[in-house]
Design a protein around this motif. Structure first.
Motif, mmCIF file in Angstrom:
data_model
loop_
_atom_site.group_PDB
_atom_site.id
_atom_site.type_symbol
_atom_site.label_atom_id
_atom_site.label_comp_id
_atom_site.label_asym_id
_atom_site.label_seq_id
_atom_site.Cartn_x
_atom_site.Cartn_y
_atom_site.Cartn_z
ATOM 1 N N ILE A 74 0.842 -1.200 0.000
ATOM 2 C CA ILE A 74 0.000 0.000 0.000
ATOM 3 C C ILE A 74 0.878 1.251 0.000
ATOM 4 N N ALA A 75 1.945 1.247 0.781
ATOM 5 C CA ALA A 75 2.859 2.391 0.815
ATOM 6 C C ALA A 75 3.495 2.616 -0.554
ATOM 7 N N ASN A 76 3.843 1.548 -1.250
ATOM 8 C CA ASN A 76 4.409 1.678 -2.598
ATOM 9 C C ASN A 76 3.385 2.302 -3.549
ATOM 10 N N LEU A 77 2.130 1.877 -3.449
ATOM 11 C CA LEU A 77 1.075 2.453 -4.281
ATOM 12 C C LEU A 77 0.904 3.941 -3.971
ATOM 13 N N ILE A 78 0.884 4.297 -2.701
ATOM 14 C CA ILE A 78 0.754 5.703 -2.309
ATOM 15 C C ILE A 78 1.898 6.513 -2.908
ATOM 16 N N GLY A 79 3.124 5.999 -2.835
ATOM 17 C CA GLY A 79 4.275 6.703 -3.408
ATOM 18 C C GLY A 79 4.122 6.920 -4.900
ATOM 19 N N GLU A 80 3.672 5.903 -5.606
ATOM 20 C CA GLU A 80 3.473 6.020 -7.056
ATOM 21 C C GLU A 80 2.389 7.046 -7.384
ATOM 22 N N LEU A 81 1.303 7.023 -6.625
ATOM 23 C CA LEU A 81 0.213 7.952 -6.887
ATOM 24 C C LEU A 81 0.592 9.389 -6.545
#
Length: 82
Positions: free
Chosen positions: A60-67
Motif C-alpha cells: 500500500i505504501a508503494n502504491l501511495i508513493g506512485e500515486l
C-alpha cells in the motif's frame, strides 16, 4: 487482503493534507479518489485497481508513493500551460 476500511485509513494518511476515499466496485476492483477537502477538487481518480496486490502495508505504501508521484507530475504539467 486488508479490509477496505483499513485500506482507506492507510491511504488517507498517505495523502495528508489531501483527502483520499477508496471504494469497491461491483466487479471487486477499487476506485481511489484523492481530492482537496475544502474545495472538493479531484487531484487523482483511479478506477479498476486490482486489490489482490494490496495485501501488506508495504504494498500500500508503494502504491501511495506512485500515486503521489503522478499527482506531482500532473501539477507540473498544468503549471507549464499556465
Amino acid at each position: 487482503m486488508i479490509s477496505i476500511v483499513e485500506l482507506s485509513r492507510i491511504m488517507a494518511s498517505g495523502f495528508d493534507p489531501l483527502s483520499c476515499e477508496c471504494s469497491v466496485s461491483s466487479d471487486g476492483s477499487l476506485t481511489i479518489r484523492v481530492f482537496e477537502p475544502e474545495s472538493g477538487r479531484v487531484e487523482l481518480l483511479l478506477n479498476g485497481v486490482a486489490p489482490q496486490g494490496l495485501d501488506s502495508i508495504r504494498a500500500i505504501a508503494n502504491l501511495i508513493g506512485e500515486l503521489r508521484t503522478e499527482i506531482k507530475a500532473g501539477r507540473r504539467g498544468f503549471a507549464a500551460f499556465g
